[in-house]
Each structure stands twice: as C-alpha cells, then as structure tokens.
Design a protein around this motif. Structure first.
Motif, PDB file in Angstrom:
ATOM      1  N   TRP A  84     -44.212   5.234  51.453  1.00 35.49           N
ATOM      2  CA  TRP A  84     -43.970   5.077  49.903  1.00 35.49           C
ATOM      3  C   TRP A  84     -44.200   6.551  49.199  1.00 35.49           C
ATOM      4  CZ3 TRP A  84     -41.335   3.245  46.327  1.00 35.49           C
ATOM      5  CH2 TRP A  84     -41.726   3.280  44.814  1.00 35.49           C
ATOM      6  N   ALA A  85     -45.594   7.070  49.264  1.00 27.14           N
ATOM      7  CA  ALA A  85     -45.787   8.361  48.756  1.00 27.14           C
ATOM      8  C   ALA A  85     -44.645   9.552  48.748  1.00 27.14           C
ATOM      9  CB  ALA A  85     -46.961   8.993  49.493  1.00 27.14           C
ATOM     10  N   ARG A  86     -44.024   9.670  50.055  1.00 28.48           N
ATOM     11  CA  ARG A  86     -42.848  10.456  49.934  1.00 28.48           C
ATOM     12  C   ARG A  86     -41.613  10.034  49.310  1.00 28.48           C
ATOM     13  NH1 ARG A  86     -40.847  14.249  53.968  1.00 28.48           N
ATOM     14  NH2 ARG A  86     -38.750  14.046  54.328  1.00 28.48           N
ATOM     15  N   ARG A  87     -41.464   8.655  49.510  1.00 32.30           N
ATOM     16  CA  ARG A  87     -40.313   8.081  48.823  1.00 32.30           C
ATOM     17  C   ARG A  87     -40.212   8.239  47.484  1.00 32.30           C
ATOM     18  NH1 ARG A  87     -37.005   3.443  48.865  1.00 32.30           N
ATOM     19  NH2 ARG A  87     -36.232   3.988  50.821  1.00 32.30           N
ATOM     20  N   PHE A  88     -41.418   7.986  46.809  1.00 33.19           N
ATOM     21  CA  PHE A  88     -41.770   7.971  45.354  1.00 33.19           C
ATOM     22  C   PHE A  88     -41.729   9.267  44.757  1.00 33.19           C
ATOM     23  CE2 PHE A  88     -43.922   7.829  41.266  1.00 33.19           C
ATOM     24  CZ  PHE A  88     -43.022   6.991  40.640  1.00 33.19           C
ATOM     25  N   ASP A  89     -42.107  10.060  45.627  1.00 31.41           N
ATOM     26  CA  ASP A  89     -42.154  11.745  45.224  1.00 31.41           C
ATOM     27  C   ASP A  89     -40.604  12.229  45.242  1.00 31.41           C
ATOM     28  OD1 ASP A  89     -43.022  14.701  44.987  1.00 31.41           O
ATOM     29  OD2 ASP A  89     -41.875  14.573  46.831  1.00 31.41           O
ATOM     30  N   ASN A  90     -39.850  11.630  46.304  1.00 28.95           N
ATOM     31  CA  ASN A  90     -38.390  12.182  46.371  1.00 28.95           C
ATOM     32  C   ASN A  90     -37.729  11.451  45.135  1.00 28.95           C
ATOM     33  OD1 ASN A  90     -38.247  13.938  48.419  1.00 28.95           O
ATOM     34  ND2 ASN A  90     -38.395  12.055  50.033  1.00 28.95           N
ATOM     35  N   MET A  91     -38.132  10.190  44.644  1.00 31.10           N
ATOM     36  CA  MET A  91     -37.443   9.421  43.409  1.00 31.10           C
ATOM     37  C   MET A  91     -37.600  10.301  42.260  1.00 31.10           C
ATOM     38  SD  MET A  91     -38.397   5.451  44.674  1.00 31.10           S
ATOM     39  CE  MET A  91     -37.994   4.889  43.170  1.00 31.10           C
ATOM     40  N   GLN A  92     -38.784  10.676  42.044  1.00 30.56           N
ATOM     41  CA  GLN A  92     -39.108  11.634  40.696  1.00 30.56           C
ATOM     42  C   GLN A  92     -38.515  12.835  40.668  1.00 30.56           C
ATOM     43  OE1 GLN A  92     -43.358  11.777  41.607  1.00 30.56           O
ATOM     44  NE2 GLN A  92     -43.664  10.789  39.382  1.00 30.56           N
ATOM     45  N   GLN A  93     -38.358  13.504  41.858  1.00 31.15           N
ATOM     46  CA  GLN A  93     -37.687  14.807  41.871  1.00 31.15           C
ATOM     47  C   GLN A  93     -36.093  14.461  41.596  1.00 31.15           C
ATOM     48  OE1 GLN A  93     -39.953  17.242  42.063  1.00 31.15           O
ATOM     49  NE2 GLN A  93     -41.058  15.411  42.676  1.00 31.15           N
ATOM     50  N   HIS A  94     -35.471  13.430  42.163  1.00 30.58           N
ATOM     51  CA  HIS A  94     -34.273  13.373  41.977  1.00 30.58           C
ATOM     52  C   HIS A  94     -33.834  12.869  40.688  1.00 30.58           C
ATOM     53  CE1 HIS A  94     -30.145  12.122  44.487  1.00 30.58           C
ATOM     54  NE2 HIS A  94     -29.905  12.800  43.662  1.00 30.58           N
ATOM     55  N   THR A  95     -34.586  11.705  40.271  1.00 32.34           N
ATOM     56  CA  THR A  95     -34.050  11.398  38.961  1.00 32.34           C
ATOM     57  C   THR A  95     -34.505  12.475  37.755  1.00 32.34           C
ATOM     58  OG1 THR A  95     -34.768   9.043  39.682  1.00 32.34           O
ATOM     59  CG2 THR A  95     -34.462   9.715  37.236  1.00 32.34           C
ATOM     60  N   GLY A  96     -35.375  13.091  38.188  1.00 31.75           N
ATOM     61  CA  GLY A  96     -36.007  14.483  37.219  1.00 31.75           C
ATOM     62  C   GLY A  96     -34.545  15.433  37.348  1.00 31.75           C
ATOM     63  N   GLN A  97     -33.909  15.548  38.416  1.00 36.70           N
ATOM     64  CA  GLN A  97     -32.799  16.545  38.415  1.00 36.70           C
ATOM     65  C   GLN A  97     -31.704  15.857  37.573  1.00 36.70           C
ATOM     66  OE1 GLN A  97     -29.781  15.846  40.891  1.00 36.70           O
ATOM     67  NE2 GLN A  97     -28.693  17.142  39.300  1.00 36.70           N
ATOM     68  N   HIS A  98     -31.441  14.593  37.840  1.00 33.28           N
ATOM     69  CA  HIS A  98     -30.281  14.165  37.000  1.00 33.28           C
ATOM     70  C   HIS A  98     -30.616  14.394  35.455  1.00 33.28           C
ATOM     71  CE1 HIS A  98     -28.229  11.216  39.493  1.00 33.28           C
ATOM     72  NE2 HIS A  98     -28.554  12.084  40.323  1.00 33.28           N
ATOM     73  N   LEU A  99     -32.032  14.000  34.931  1.00 36.58           N
ATOM     74  CA  LEU A  99     -32.354  14.415  33.320  1.00 36.58           C
ATOM     75  C   LEU A  99     -32.162  15.729  33.270  1.00 36.58           C
ATOM     76  CD1 LEU A  99     -33.767  13.639  30.781  1.00 36.58           C
ATOM     77  CD2 LEU A  99     -35.822  13.827  32.022  1.00 36.58           C
ATOM     78  N   LEU A 100     -32.720  16.490  33.949  1.00 37.33           N
ATOM     79  CA  LEU A 100     -32.642  18.083  33.734  1.00 37.33           C
ATOM     80  C   LEU A 100     -31.127  18.597  33.665  1.00 37.33           C
ATOM     81  CD1 LEU A 100     -34.100  20.886  33.136  1.00 37.33           C
ATOM     82  CD2 LEU A 100     -34.266  21.066  35.505  1.00 37.33           C
ATOM     83  N   SER A 101     -30.217  18.202  34.721  1.00 38.96           N
ATOM     84  CA  SER A 101     -28.772  18.629  34.692  1.00 38.96           C
ATOM     85  C   SER A 101     -27.984  18.157  33.397  1.00 38.96           C
ATOM     86  CB  SER A 101     -28.297  18.150  35.881  1.00 38.96           C
ATOM     87  OG  SER A 101     -28.563  18.742  36.963  1.00 38.96           O
TER      88      SER A 101
END
Length: 391
Positions: A84-101
């Motif tokens: 879960w720690a790896r999954r949630f970290d990847n979720m944060q980065q991916h949604t963060g990328q959508h937001l920043l883009s």
C-alpha cells in the motif's frame, strides 16, 4: 482477459483470484482478475505478495496482465496483497501530475507532451521552449490551492466518440477511462489515483530543465515533497552553521564570497604571471649564448602541466634571441619555443624529431609541442634537439 480491479478501486489492497495460466516454471502467473497495477503510462508497477510469493514485476500484455513472482506458484486460488505504501505514493504522484498539467495548460496554455514517474522524483515535459521562474511559482501556488480545496477526483467510463472536454484528445476507440478533477481537468488515463486532491498532500516543483526544444519540470508530491523539503532544510542549516549566518542571509553571503573569490583569482593570476616573468628572467640570465648569440634554455618541468610550461615559454619569448626546450614527465611531452630573431622555426624543427621517436605533434613557427612514446624516447628526443639547436 484479465479483469483489472484497480480500474474501479485504486484503494483495493487485498483480493482473491484464480490462476488461469503459468509460465517460466510457475514464476510467471496470469490471473482471472488482479488489483496489481502493471507498469504503464509512465507509472511504475505495484509490488506486494501473491499466494505467499513476492511479486517482483507486473507486466501489461494488452488483454492480460503477467505477474512475475520470486518462486513457483502452484495453488489454483491465490490471495493477493498490494504494497500500500508504494501504491499510495504512486497515486499521489500521478494525480499530482494531472493537477499540475491542468494548471499549466489553464494558466499559460502549456501542454504536457510526456511524463515520467520515478522512484524518487517525477517529471513532465512541456511543449514550450522556456518557462520563467515567476510562472513556475504561480503554477505551484495554483496547484497547491487546488490541493487545499480537496476537490473530488472521480473515475468514469465513457465512449471515445462521446467523451468531451478532455485536456488531451485520445486516439483510442471504444470505452475510455476518464479521470476528472472537479472544475479543472478531464483526462483519459488507466492509472491509479486518489479520491480527492487533498490526498495529494502537497506539490513541490523542484527543478526546471531545457530538454531539446521543450521544458522539463521535476516535481514531488505528498510525503516525497515533505522528505525533500526536510533534506533541503538540513543542507541549508548546515551551510548556515558553517558560514555563521542565518539561512535567509546565505544568498547575499555567497554572492559576496563569489565576488571576493573572483578578485582573489584575478590577483593570483597577476602574481603568477609576475612570478613566471621572474623565473623566465633567471633562466635567460643563467644560460650562456651559443656562438650565434642565441640562448638555448633546456628546462625539465617534471610533473607540471603543459599549460604551465606554455606560460613559461610566453614569458621567455619576451627576451631576444632565445629558445626554450621544455619537457614534462607525464605524459612524456616536449615544447619548443623560439623567438623571432632566433632563426629557428619551432614547428618545423620539433615535428620530425617527435615522429622519429614514436611521437606526434606540431605547432606554429614560434611555439610547438607534442608527445613521445615513453620516458626513454623523451630523453633521446631532448638530446637530439639540444644537439641540433646548439651546433
């Protein structure tokens, strides 16, 4: 076909499934359904356990997903568990990328052309030649404002022909999985995402780099941003302590040190030139002229660099009727400098001697240099040149 459970629930961490095929002696496993995300769209794969075996990699093979495990998996029914720690970290980065883009497109019209999610940092490439520091700060402020608003992030499945207002048009047909950040962004995406922007935690733009004709932004989200901010603060604190200054004072302090160093370097170079001039005068005065009135100075520079020898040669040539034959040990090299009134062409004289001793080189009529095979060849070349120059 593998049913991809993460498409509808990115928060699912435990599941059961049936093994439908095995390969590589039971280490490559295919399931009827899986919550493991395979490497895809720039996002790294999930890890965890499957039937008690450690999942090393998850591979997208189009219609199905392959799970590579660290030992033969023989059971027909298996229990899967996501890290879960790896999954949630990847979720944060991916949604963060959508937001920043989305913020970059909305604020400046800059479109994201590619993304990369690394284990430490993530990046996105913009279809623009340059971006100012003010724009970077504005994008970061806007993105974090959306984080603090905790806007919903939702998943929907829409037919490609009917899907509208996508930030980037999709070239796929059939059903699209659309990720929506409320009142900001709609993007076709198969990755795992958080349920609301507040779960991104924070977003930090940490680097800007020009890549070909595009701009690459390095960014961190969530706990990565916090860890990096802590690491940066500790570095700055140490620098401030070593400088006996406060962190806010460091830029002005370093600018003053930069100016001071530049002045000291200028003074050092002036002193070096003066010292070389004295050294050249001493060598000139200590060398008796030949019958033709030319002073042939033979100088073994030992371990000095060839640049220092060239500096000495320039200083020697300030004197009349003089020749400097200098050598250094490593690499075994020769330099010949001749004044205009010496009657000797440096390049024409040195080159054949170098070649006859297994070396190569050349230069102008005033200064020439080159290398030879080894120390023995260097000594022999020096003797040959001294004999020719003094005869």
């Amino acid at each position: 076909m593998t049913q991809r459970l993460y498409y509808t629930d990115s928060y699912l961490t435990d599941f059961t499934a049936t093994v439908v095929e095995r390969g590589d002696e039971g280490r490559r496993v295919y399931l009827d359904r899986t919550a493991f995300y395979p490497t895809s769209g720039g996002q790294p794969n999930d890890r965890g356990s499957l039937g008690g075996k450690r999942v090393l990699d998850v591979i997208d093979e189009g219609e199905r997903v392959a799970h590579l495990v660290d030992g033969p998996l023989e059971a027909e029914k298996v229990q899967g568990s996501i890290d879960w720690a790896r999954r949630f970290d990847n979720m944060q980065q991916h949604t963060g990328q959508h937001l920043l883009s989305a913020v970059l497109a909305d604020a400046f019209g800059y479109q994201t052309v590619s993304v990369h999610f690394g284990s430490d940092t993530s990046s996105l490439d913009l279809d623009v030649g340059a971006i100012s520091s003010e724009q970077v700060r504005e994008a970061e402020v806007r993105a974090n404002a959306v984080v603090f608003e905790n806007r919903p992030v939702t998943i929907a499945f829409e037919e490609a022909e009917a899907a509208s207002r996508l930030r980037k048009a999709s070239d796929r047909s059939g059903t699209l999985r659309v990720i929506t950040i409320a009142d900001l962004d709609r993007s076709a995406c198969g990755g795992t995402h958080v349920r609301a922007t507040g779960e991104i935690g924070s977003l930090l733009i940490r680097g800007v780099e020009r890549v070909k004709k595009q701009v690459r932004l390095e960014f961190l989200c969530g706990s990565r941003a916090v860890r990096q901010a802590r690491a940066d603060y500790e570095i700055l604190s140490r620098m401030a302590g070593l400088s006996s200054a406060g962190i806010p004072d460091l830029p002005a302090l370093f600018e003053k040190q930069r100016v001071d160093l530049r002045l000291l370097e200028h003074s050092r170079r002036a002193l070096d030139e003066e010292l070389v001039g004295y050294r050249a005068r001493d060598l000139y005065d200590a060398t008796a002229p030949t019958s033709s009135g030319v002073r042939v100075i033979v100088h073994r520079a030992g371990g000095q660099p060839i640049g220092a020898l060239r500096g000495l040669a320039q200083a020697v040539l300030a004197h009349p009727k003089v020749i400097l034959l200098g050598s250094i040990d490593s690499p075994p090299s020769l330099l010949l400098a001749t004044s205009t009134d010496s009657g000797v062409d440096a390049g024409a004289t040195l080159k054949p001697v170098l070649e006859s001793h297994g070396g190569r080189g050349g230069g102008s009529s005033r200064i020439a240099q080159g290398t030879v095979a080894d120390a023995a060849a260097l000594d022999e070349a020096v003797r040959t040149l001294v004999s020719r120059l003094t005869s």
